[in-house]
Design a protein around this motif. Structure first.
Motif, PDB file in Angstrom:
ATOM      1  N   LEU A  14       0.893  -1.391  -0.230  1.00 52.32           N
ATOM      2  CA  LEU A  14      -0.125  -0.009  -0.148  1.00 52.32           C
ATOM      3  C   LEU A  14       0.728   1.220  -0.027  1.00 52.32           C
ATOM      4  CD1 LEU A  14      -2.880  -1.032   2.517  1.00 52.32           C
ATOM      5  CD2 LEU A  14      -2.852  -1.265  -0.112  1.00 52.32           C
ATOM      6  N   ALA A  15       2.125   1.108   0.204  1.00 56.31           N
ATOM      7  CA  ALA A  15       2.928   2.425  -0.012  1.00 56.31           C
ATOM      8  C   ALA A  15       3.406   2.550  -1.343  1.00 56.31           C
ATOM      9  CB  ALA A  15       4.346   2.164   1.080  1.00 56.31           C
ATOM     10  N   GLU A  16       3.176   1.757  -2.186  1.00 58.01           N
ATOM     11  CA  GLU A  16       3.581   1.350  -3.609  1.00 58.01           C
ATOM     12  C   GLU A  16       2.995   2.841  -4.405  1.00 58.01           C
ATOM     13  OE1 GLU A  16       5.878  -0.341  -6.605  1.00 58.01           O
ATOM     14  OE2 GLU A  16       5.620  -0.662  -4.601  1.00 58.01           O
ATOM     15  N   ARG A  17       3.588   3.305  -5.339  1.00 57.47           N
ATOM     16  CA  ARG A  17       2.989   4.331  -6.015  1.00 57.47           C
ATOM     17  C   ARG A  17       3.058   3.867  -7.476  1.00 57.47           C
ATOM     18  NH1 ARG A  17       3.544   8.974  -3.034  1.00 57.47           N
ATOM     19  NH2 ARG A  17       2.957  10.314  -4.908  1.00 57.47           N
ATOM     20  N   VAL A  18       1.786   4.437  -8.320  1.00 53.70           N
ATOM     21  CA  VAL A  18       1.496   4.131  -9.417  1.00 53.70           C
ATOM     22  C   VAL A  18       1.269   5.445 -10.319  1.00 53.70           C
ATOM     23  CG1 VAL A  18      -0.100   2.967 -10.955  1.00 53.70           C
ATOM     24  CG2 VAL A  18       0.376   1.758  -8.941  1.00 53.70           C
ATOM     25  N   ASN A  19       2.021   5.396 -11.466  1.00 47.47           N
ATOM     26  CA  ASN A  19       2.036   6.722 -12.214  1.00 47.47           C
ATOM     27  C   ASN A  19       2.525   7.764 -11.380  1.00 47.47           C
ATOM     28  OD1 ASN A  19       1.453   5.226 -14.675  1.00 47.47           O
ATOM     29  ND2 ASN A  19      -0.948   4.996 -14.041  1.00 47.47           N
ATOM     30  N   GLY A  20       3.260   7.668 -10.279  1.00 46.03           N
ATOM     31  CA  GLY A  20       3.419   8.846  -9.492  1.00 46.03           C
ATOM     32  C   GLY A  20       2.455   9.182  -8.455  1.00 46.03           C
ATOM     33  N   LYS A  21       1.308   8.298  -8.409  1.00 52.83           N
ATOM     34  CA  LYS A  21       0.463   8.495  -7.156  1.00 52.83           C
ATOM     35  C   LYS A  21       0.410   7.209  -6.448  1.00 52.83           C
ATOM     36  CE  LYS A  21      -0.798  11.952 -10.006  1.00 52.83           C
ATOM     37  NZ  LYS A  21      -2.322  11.994 -10.740  1.00 52.83           N
ATOM     38  N   PRO A  22       0.022   7.641  -5.065  1.00 51.88           N
ATOM     39  CA  PRO A  22      -0.351   6.479  -4.118  1.00 51.88           C
ATOM     40  C   PRO A  22      -1.087   5.419  -4.700  1.00 51.88           C
ATOM     41  CG  PRO A  22      -0.193   8.570  -3.107  1.00 51.88           C
ATOM     42  CD  PRO A  22      -0.424   8.849  -4.433  1.00 51.88           C
ATOM     43  N   LEU A  23      -0.867   3.981  -4.550  1.00 50.46           N
ATOM     44  CA  LEU A  23      -1.807   3.080  -5.028  1.00 50.46           C
ATOM     45  C   LEU A  23      -2.971   2.962  -3.991  1.00 50.46           C
ATOM     46  CD1 LEU A  23      -2.304   0.443  -6.476  1.00 50.46           C
ATOM     47  CD2 LEU A  23      -1.087  -0.983  -4.444  1.00 50.46           C
ATOM     48  N   VAL A  24      -4.210   3.024  -4.862  1.00 51.10           N
ATOM     49  CA  VAL A  24      -5.176   2.808  -4.283  1.00 51.10           C
ATOM     50  C   VAL A  24      -5.833   1.437  -4.834  1.00 51.10           C
ATOM     51  CG1 VAL A  24      -7.747   3.690  -3.980  1.00 51.10           C
ATOM     52  CG2 VAL A  24      -5.856   5.222  -4.011  1.00 51.10           C
ATOM     53  N   TRP A  25      -6.029   0.203  -3.893  1.00 48.84           N
ATOM     54  CA  TRP A  25      -6.340  -0.826  -4.193  1.00 48.84           C
ATOM     55  C   TRP A  25      -7.745  -1.132  -4.160  1.00 48.84           C
ATOM     56  CZ3 TRP A  25      -3.871  -3.866  -7.343  1.00 48.84           C
ATOM     57  CH2 TRP A  25      -4.304  -5.257  -7.541  1.00 48.84           C
ATOM     58  N   PHE A  26      -8.489  -0.916  -5.179  1.00 50.34           N
ATOM     59  CA  PHE A  26      -9.966  -1.361  -5.232  1.00 50.34           C
ATOM     60  C   PHE A  26     -10.306  -2.365  -6.092  1.00 50.34           C
ATOM     61  CE2 PHE A  26     -11.130   3.385  -4.292  1.00 50.34           C
ATOM     62  CZ  PHE A  26     -11.316   3.102  -2.812  1.00 50.34           C
TER      63      PHE A  26
ATOM     64  N   GLU B 271     -12.405   2.411 -20.729  1.00 52.55           N
ATOM     65  CA  GLU B 271     -11.781   4.142 -20.679  1.00 52.55           C
ATOM     66  C   GLU B 271     -11.878   4.459 -19.248  1.00 52.55           C
ATOM     67  OE1 GLU B 271     -13.181   6.532 -24.284  1.00 52.55           O
ATOM     68  OE2 GLU B 271     -14.847   5.293 -23.679  1.00 52.55           O
ATOM     69  N   ILE B 272     -12.822   4.031 -18.382  1.00 54.42           N
ATOM     70  CA  ILE B 272     -12.819   4.590 -17.008  1.00 54.42           C
ATOM     71  C   ILE B 272     -12.029   4.031 -16.195  1.00 54.42           C
ATOM     72  CG2 ILE B 272     -14.392   4.597 -14.971  1.00 54.42           C
ATOM     73  CD1 ILE B 272     -16.823   4.356 -16.813  1.00 54.42           C
ATOM     74  N   GLY B 273     -11.815   2.751 -16.351  1.00 48.38           N
ATOM     75  CA  GLY B 273     -10.443   2.064 -15.776  1.00 48.38           C
ATOM     76  C   GLY B 273      -9.168   2.500 -16.038  1.00 48.38           C
ATOM     77  N   ALA B 274      -9.125   3.096 -17.158  1.00 52.82           N
ATOM     78  CA  ALA B 274      -7.837   3.427 -17.548  1.00 52.82           C
ATOM     79  C   ALA B 274      -7.673   4.904 -17.016  1.00 52.82           C
ATOM     80  CB  ALA B 274      -7.494   3.793 -19.232  1.00 52.82           C
ATOM     81  N   ALA B 275      -8.428   5.592 -16.884  1.00 54.24           N
ATOM     82  CA  ALA B 275      -8.651   6.861 -16.338  1.00 54.24           C
ATOM     83  C   ALA B 275      -8.351   7.037 -14.604  1.00 54.24           C
ATOM     84  CB  ALA B 275     -10.032   7.741 -16.501  1.00 54.24           C
ATOM     85  N   LEU B 276      -8.780   6.144 -14.108  1.00 51.29           N
ATOM     86  CA  LEU B 276      -8.558   5.735 -12.913  1.00 51.29           C
ATOM     87  C   LEU B 276      -7.174   5.275 -12.492  1.00 51.29           C
ATOM     88  CD1 LEU B 276     -11.816   4.047 -11.672  1.00 51.29           C
ATOM     89  CD2 LEU B 276     -11.091   6.229 -10.872  1.00 51.29           C
ATOM     90  N   ASN B 277      -6.765   4.273 -13.195  1.00 49.21           N
ATOM     91  CA  ASN B 277      -5.264   3.934 -13.318  1.00 49.21           C
ATOM     92  C   ASN B 277      -4.329   5.248 -13.065  1.00 49.21           C
ATOM     93  OD1 ASN B 277      -3.059   1.643 -13.223  1.00 49.21           O
ATOM     94  ND2 ASN B 277      -3.003   2.563 -15.349  1.00 49.21           N
ATOM     95  N   ARG B 278      -4.711   6.227 -14.086  1.00 51.79           N
ATOM     96  CA  ARG B 278      -3.906   7.251 -14.376  1.00 51.79           C
ATOM     97  C   ARG B 278      -3.546   8.033 -12.955  1.00 51.79           C
ATOM     98  NH1 ARG B 278      -5.260   7.136 -19.796  1.00 51.79           N
ATOM     99  NH2 ARG B 278      -7.312   8.096 -19.240  1.00 51.79           N
ATOM    100  N   GLU B 279      -4.592   7.808 -12.109  1.00 50.19           N
ATOM    101  CA  GLU B 279      -4.628   8.433 -10.784  1.00 50.19           C
ATOM    102  C   GLU B 279      -4.096   7.314  -9.532  1.00 50.19           C
ATOM    103  OE1 GLU B 279      -5.412  11.710 -10.467  1.00 50.19           O
ATOM    104  OE2 GLU B 279      -5.113  11.576 -12.820  1.00 50.19           O
ATOM    105  N   GLY B 280      -3.959   5.956  -9.920  1.00 50.30           N
ATOM    106  CA  GLY B 280      -3.213   5.089  -9.117  1.00 50.30           C
ATOM    107  C   GLY B 280      -4.121   4.426  -8.777  1.00 50.30           C
ATOM    108  N   VAL B 281      -5.640   4.572  -9.125  1.00 47.25           N
ATOM    109  CA  VAL B 281      -6.669   3.591  -8.513  1.00 47.25           C
ATOM    110  C   VAL B 281      -6.609   2.523  -9.415  1.00 47.25           C
ATOM    111  CG1 VAL B 281      -9.168   3.427  -8.028  1.00 47.25           C
ATOM    112  CG2 VAL B 281      -7.719   5.699  -7.790  1.00 47.25           C
ATOM    113  N   ALA B 282      -6.899   1.380  -8.723  1.00 53.29           N
ATOM    114  CA  ALA B 282      -6.812   0.021  -9.344  1.00 53.29           C
ATOM    115  C   ALA B 282      -8.411  -0.456  -9.119  1.00 53.29           C
ATOM    116  CB  ALA B 282      -5.930  -1.123  -8.866  1.00 53.29           C
ATOM    117  N   VAL B 283      -9.065  -0.505 -10.326  1.00 52.82           N
ATOM    118  CA  VAL B 283     -10.365  -1.243 -10.376  1.00 52.82           C
ATOM    119  C   VAL B 283     -10.327  -2.269 -11.562  1.00 52.82           C
ATOM    120  CG1 VAL B 283     -11.484   0.888  -9.492  1.00 52.82           C
ATOM    121  CG2 VAL B 283     -11.208   0.325 -11.873  1.00 52.82           C
ATOM    122  N   ARG B 284     -11.326  -3.238 -11.308  1.00 45.64           N
ATOM    123  CA  ARG B 284     -11.396  -4.316 -12.473  1.00 45.64           C
ATOM    124  C   ARG B 284     -12.555  -3.504 -13.585  1.00 45.64           C
ATOM    125  NH1 ARG B 284      -8.521  -8.873 -13.495  1.00 45.64           N
ATOM    126  NH2 ARG B 284      -7.709  -8.030 -11.511  1.00 45.64           N
TER     127      ARG B 284
END
Length: 604
Positions: free
Chosen positions: A214-226, A545-558
């Motif tokens: 949970l301390a990981e960063r994705v695209n420079g943003k804190p990982l949000v694992w949803f 598209e929504i999943g990709a947009a969220l991923n750019r913010e570090g948010v992981a969804v299915r």
């Protein structure tokens, strides 16, 4: 509290070095997300009466701080479809639009394709009825129910007094996510979506420190694992236990006299004991280790199914099932000439019990049903399902892959014949899972695979097999990951599933209210009894598209069909976006999810 939050924001903004042009005080926390721990003097927290875990409810701080500063400003262009996605300030700026009336939610826009939680859809057969479906007056005729008077009496008893526990008194106190549905006729309007204080007293920050990823960063943003319905993250206790096994205990089990074999065997069988305790099994002999829930269902299809299901017999599943609880039964039915029958669901995504009862008959051999839907989050009434099946003389398999991390399971209290789950869904390793079976049933079943460990004696003429569970564990099993699963179950039990359930209930309510404010968003699955899944589509966007947009913010969804195509097609969609929650998620992370999706909705 609101005045105190306003005063505190103004105070820290006035400090030297605070309130630069980007709206971040010297402590480093954006105003729209509340004050950070480092920026908040202990006296302010104590004075406000707020838990030190969450110094201020972030939604409230956002509405009092950034919303006022940014009201009327043009949102900046950014990186996806001309948008800067996911900034707290943007979400705060949108709040006056979302809640124009002080203290109330704006009504949903007319013509929306479906209404989310707390509202029944216009097209629903039960539109305007705030009562639970199971509470509707139903007087089944026992003559129309296969099984006669005995089965009819069971059904009448179930529908008259649903066995699902009622939520305790007080807001957000429900243990099993039994959220109240509101209808157009209810007088009380929903509360504004502002971040609540954690009524459960759950220390989420302490839990988060146990999960290194949970301390990981994705695209420079804190990982949000949803993406917890797909797999859960692993606490340090599990990671360390796996490392310790390989460093100090690694050996094959059961078949050697040396020290490491004894250590490995003790650790492996110790994990079996933990799984038995976790499920409430009578004995460790009722616990079989497999690769996961999928392999567990296939094991039972090829043992119980081959032994007890034949031509003309019937297997019942529900419309909610994961493909892993459909395909094995189709394969069996095609091989032996059996029939597969499906329990329908209502417009909220809950199974229809009286329709299920009509499917039961003298040729029903097995009912196989999920306890929690992976696509919709529906919590099914498995106790009622089991009671009706047993009254008809059928056995029941419960798929608990999505339930074991959210609610307490007691297989003996449920009277389940079989129960399966996967370790990676309950904060354990991948490649390990559990089949529970009643001892008397497992003892009747033939082996599934042949090899070492499952035999008592082998000649070229005949083989004698071990009893359960060894009979079903041919070859070298996944020893280390079984030990890791035991550590995961220990971890969950230390925190307590009741505490986990209460906190996740608050997250689910908060996220549902937030998503309900987004124009053009349709929540798929609005059953009164839900676990922490929020499956939705957004008008004008493909789900990827929504999943990709969220991923750019570090948010992981299915994003996809979630291996549950039949139930999505029941609601007229092929894919959804599926945020799914766990006890290490926070209200701040939900704010980011909602703000990002809201920005998308208002710009297309």
């Amino acid at each position: 509290m609101a005045d105190l939050a306003r005063l505190a924001n103004a105070f820290f903004a006035s400090l030297p070095g605070s309130a630069p042009s980007d709206g971040v005080p010297s402590g480093g926390a954006p105003f729209g997300k509340g004050l950070s721990d480092s920026a908040l003097p202990g006296g302010v927290s104590a004075l406000a009466g707020v838990s030190p875990v969450e110094p201020f409810p972030s939604g409230a701080a956002a509405s009092l701080g950034a919303a006022e500063r940014h009201a009327g400003e043009t949102l900046p262009a950014g990186i996806a479809d001309g948008l800067e996605l996911g900034s707290p300030e943007a979400y705060a700026a949108a709040l006056p639009t979302l809640f124009p009336a002080a203290g109330g939610l704006a009504p949903l826009a007319g013509g929306a394709p479906s209404t989310p939680y707390y509202f029944l859809g216009e097209g629903s057969a039960y539109s305007g009825e705030p009562e639970r479906f199971a509470d509707l007056p139903v007087e089944p005729d026992s003559r129309a129910v296969p099984g006669g008077d005995a089965l009819g009496e069971v059904l009448r008893s179930i529908l008259a007094e649903p066995s699902a526990p009622a939520a305790p008194a007080g807001p957000g106190a429900g243990q099993f996510y039994f959220l109240e549905r509101s209808g157009p006729g209810l007088e009380q309007a929903p509360d504004p979506v502002v971040q609540p204080q954690v009524r459960s007293g759950f220390d989420v920050q302490a839990v988060r420190r146990d999960f290194p990823i949970l301390a990981e960063r994705v695209n420079g943003k804190p990982l949000v694992w949803f993406d917890n319905a797909a797999t859960t993250q692993k606490p340090k206790a599990v990671i360390d236990r796996l490392a310790y096994f390989y460093e100090h205990e690694n050996s094959n089990i059961h078949r050697a006299a040396h020290e490491l074999a004894a250590r490995a065997t003790d650790a492996y069988e110790g994990a079996r004991s933990k799984a038995a305790r976790f499920l409430g099994a009578k004995s460790t002999d009722e616990i079989v280790f497999v690769r996961g829930a999928t392999e567990g269902i296939n094991l039972l299809a090829n043992t119980f199914g081959r032994r007890f299901i034949g031509e003309g017999d019937e297997i019942i599943v529900s419309h909610l099932e994961h493909h892993a609880n459909i395909v094995p039964w189709q394969l069996l039915a095609n091989a032996v000439g059996a029939r597969l029958k499906v329990i329908p669901v209502d417009d909220s995504g809950q199974i229809i019990l009286e329709e299920y009862a009509r499917l039961l008959g003298p040729r029903t051999r097995l009912v196989s049903i999920t306890q929690v839907s992976n696509a919709l989050g529906t919590v099914t009434p498995v106790a009622e399902v089991i009671a009706l099946a047993h009254a008809a003389g059928a056995r029941v398999l419960v798929d608990g892959a999505q339930s074991v991390s959210h609610l307490k399971v007691d297989v003996r209290a449920l009277d389940a014949d079989f129960f399966v789950f996967s370790g990676h869904k309950v904060f354990g390793p991948t490649g390990i899972g559990v089949v529970y079976g009643k001892q008397e049933l497992l003892d009747e079943l033939p082996p599934w695979q042949g090899g070492g460990n499952m035999i008592a004696d082998v000649t070229f003429e005949k083989t004698q097999y071990q009893g359960a569970p060894a009979r079903f564990e041919a070859g070298t099993g996944n020893i280390a990951d079984a030990v890791g699963l035991g550590a995961a179950l220990d971890y969950v039990e230390r925190i307590g599933l009741e505490a986990i359930a209460r906190y996740e209930h608050e997250l689910l309510e908060y996220a549902t209210r937030g998503l309900a404010t987004i124009p053009g968003l349709r929540l798929i699955g609005t059953a009164a009894n839900k676990a922490s899944v929020l499956s939705f589509v957004l008008q004008g966007y493909r789900t990827e598209e929504i999943g990709a947009a969220l991923n750019r913010e570090g948010v992981a969804v299915r994003s996809g069909h979630h291996c549950a195509q039949p139930i999505l097609r029941r609601f007229g969609v092929e894919t959804t976006v599926r945020p799914s929650l766990a006890f290490y998620n926070t209200f701040d992370e939900i704010d980011l999810l909602v703000s990002t999706v809201h920005r998308l909705a208002t710009r297309r």
